[in-house]
Design an enzyme around this catalytic site. Structure first.
Site, mmCIF file in Angstrom:
data_model
loop_
_atom_site.group_PDB
_atom_site.id
_atom_site.type_symbol
_atom_site.label_atom_id
_atom_site.label_comp_id
_atom_site.label_asym_id
_atom_site.label_seq_id
_atom_site.Cartn_x
_atom_site.Cartn_y
_atom_site.Cartn_z
ATOM 1 N N ASP A 276 -66.920 -56.105 4.605
ATOM 2 C CA ASP A 276 -65.950 -55.538 5.536
ATOM 3 C C ASP A 276 -65.621 -56.567 6.607
ATOM 4 O O ASP A 276 -66.499 -57.260 7.126
ATOM 5 C CB ASP A 276 -66.511 -54.256 6.173
ATOM 6 C CG ASP A 276 -65.420 -53.432 6.843
ATOM 7 O OD1 ASP A 276 -65.103 -52.341 6.352
ATOM 8 O OD2 ASP A 276 -64.871 -53.891 7.883
ATOM 9 N N ILE A 277 -64.352 -56.684 6.941
ATOM 10 C CA ILE A 277 -63.896 -57.695 7.896
ATOM 11 C C ILE A 277 -64.362 -57.376 9.318
ATOM 12 O O ILE A 277 -64.428 -58.261 10.170
ATOM 13 C CB ILE A 277 -62.350 -57.825 7.836
ATOM 14 C CG1 ILE A 277 -61.885 -59.177 8.344
ATOM 15 C CG2 ILE A 277 -61.659 -56.684 8.584
ATOM 16 C CD1 ILE A 277 -60.424 -59.474 8.028
ATOM 17 N N ASN B 157 -64.226 -42.398 3.601
ATOM 18 C CA ASN B 157 -63.317 -41.695 4.508
ATOM 19 C C ASN B 157 -62.091 -41.255 3.714
ATOM 20 O O ASN B 157 -61.526 -42.055 2.964
ATOM 21 C CB ASN B 157 -62.908 -42.615 5.652
ATOM 22 C CG ASN B 157 -64.075 -42.984 6.549
ATOM 23 O OD1 ASN B 157 -64.924 -42.156 6.837
ATOM 24 N ND2 ASN B 157 -64.138 -44.240 6.966
ATOM 25 N N GLN C 95 -59.242 -42.057 7.353
ATOM 26 C CA GLN C 95 -59.020 -43.149 6.407
ATOM 27 C C GLN C 95 -57.930 -44.065 6.948
ATOM 28 O O GLN C 95 -56.882 -43.594 7.396
ATOM 29 C CB GLN C 95 -58.601 -42.571 5.047
ATOM 30 C CG GLN C 95 -58.445 -43.624 3.965
ATOM 31 C CD GLN C 95 -58.154 -43.005 2.605
ATOM 32 O OE1 GLN C 95 -58.095 -41.784 2.456
ATOM 33 N NE2 GLN C 95 -57.968 -43.843 1.614
ATOM 34 N N HIS D 134 -62.136 -46.559 -1.273
ATOM 35 C CA HIS D 134 -63.218 -47.534 -1.105
ATOM 36 C C HIS D 134 -64.470 -46.842 -0.608
ATOM 37 O O HIS D 134 -64.403 -45.887 0.167
ATOM 38 C CB HIS D 134 -62.806 -48.657 -0.143
ATOM 39 C CG HIS D 134 -62.268 -48.169 1.167
ATOM 40 N ND1 HIS D 134 -60.984 -47.704 1.325
ATOM 41 C CD2 HIS D 134 -62.847 -48.061 2.387
ATOM 42 C CE1 HIS D 134 -60.789 -47.345 2.581
ATOM 43 N NE2 HIS D 134 -61.914 -47.545 3.241
ATOM 44 N N HIS E 272 -67.759 -47.449 1.557
ATOM 45 C CA HIS E 272 -68.480 -48.294 2.506
ATOM 46 C C HIS E 272 -69.971 -48.244 2.166
ATOM 47 O O HIS E 272 -70.507 -47.152 1.915
ATOM 48 C CB HIS E 272 -68.345 -47.760 3.940
ATOM 49 C CG HIS E 272 -66.967 -47.798 4.513
ATOM 50 N ND1 HIS E 272 -66.570 -48.737 5.442
ATOM 51 C CD2 HIS E 272 -65.892 -46.999 4.307
ATOM 52 C CE1 HIS E 272 -65.309 -48.513 5.795
ATOM 53 N NE2 HIS E 272 -64.874 -47.457 5.119
HETATM 54 P P1 AMP Z 1 -61.342 -46.699 6.277
HETATM 55 O O1 AMP Z 1 -60.030 -46.689 5.520
HETATM 56 O O2 AMP Z 1 -61.258 -45.961 7.575
HETATM 57 O O3 AMP Z 1 -62.498 -46.217 5.441
HETATM 58 O O4 AMP Z 1 -61.697 -48.186 6.686
HETATM 59 C C1 AMP Z 1 -61.095 -49.325 6.140
HETATM 60 C C2 AMP Z 1 -62.046 -50.479 6.323
HETATM 61 O O5 AMP Z 1 -61.434 -51.642 5.770
HETATM 62 C C3 AMP Z 1 -62.409 -50.817 7.780
HETATM 63 O O6 AMP Z 1 -63.836 -50.773 7.920
HETATM 64 C C4 AMP Z 1 -61.865 -52.231 7.971
HETATM 65 O O7 AMP Z 1 -62.675 -53.024 8.812
HETATM 66 C C5 AMP Z 1 -61.799 -52.756 6.554
HETATM 67 N N1 AMP Z 1 -60.813 -53.793 6.334
HETATM 68 C C6 AMP Z 1 -59.507 -53.794 6.713
HETATM 69 N N2 AMP Z 1 -58.889 -54.910 6.308
HETATM 70 C C7 AMP Z 1 -59.823 -55.655 5.644
HETATM 71 C C8 AMP Z 1 -59.796 -56.931 4.985
HETATM 72 N N3 AMP Z 1 -58.690 -57.680 4.932
HETATM 73 N N4 AMP Z 1 -60.953 -57.367 4.424
HETATM 74 C C9 AMP Z 1 -62.071 -56.629 4.483
HETATM 75 N N5 AMP Z 1 -62.156 -55.425 5.071
HETATM 76 C C10 AMP Z 1 -61.055 -54.940 5.654
#
Ligand code: AMP
Ligand code: ZN
Length: 115
Positions: A30-31, A86, A93, A99, A101
């Site tokens: 995760d970034i 999420n 989300q 995805h 986590h």
């Molecule tokens: P969520 O959709 O709320 O479950 O979270 C999306 C997740 O994707 C967050 O934890 C972000 O930090 C992560 N994220 C967003 N862009 C990137 C990326 N380019 N590379 C890796 N992780 C990412």
């Protein structure tokens, strides 16, 4: 072609710190990590969210979960870890490509939700 962020990572158009890739599943850090270990495991095929899952996704989601468990162990989460999916507005989300986590790498994680 989907301009979804994670589809673009699958296609290599956006860089990611990949930790696993096979024909059906991709995993990357995760970034914006919220735990010492925080990576995402995704099906390569575009599935918008967990709410969109159907019987036809059973096989690929089995692979996603199996990869998640193996990578958690490989990343040192020997005493446990947390998986979060999420879903939708209520689930907050942010990226609409399903995805998982995987969080861990600490003595113990904070409680899941505050009362
Ligand atoms: P969520 O959709 O709320 O479950 O979270 C999306 C997740 O994707 C967050 O934890 C972000 O930090 C992560 N994220 C967003 N862009 C990137 C990326 N380019 N590379 C890796 N992780 C990412
Ligand atoms: Zn996508």
């Amino acid at each position: 072609m989907s301009d979804c962020l994670f589809c673009r990572i699958v296609r290599g158009e956006i860089p990611a710190r990949k930790i696993h890739e096979d024909d059906h599943v991709l995993a990357f850090h995760d970034i914006n990590p919220v735990a010492p270990v925080h990576f995402l495991v995704i099906p390569k095929m575009h599935i918008t969210s967990m709410a969109a899952l159907g019987e036809e996704h059973g096989e690929v989601m089995g692979k996603v979960m199996t990869v998640a468990a193996r990578l958690a162990a490989e990343q040192g989460c020997v005493d446990g870890f947390r998986t979060i999916i999420n879903t939708g507005r209520v689930g907050r989300q942010e990226v609409y490509h399903l995805h998982v986590h995987v969080l861990g790498g600490t003595e113990v994680l904070p409680a899941m939700l505050k009362r």
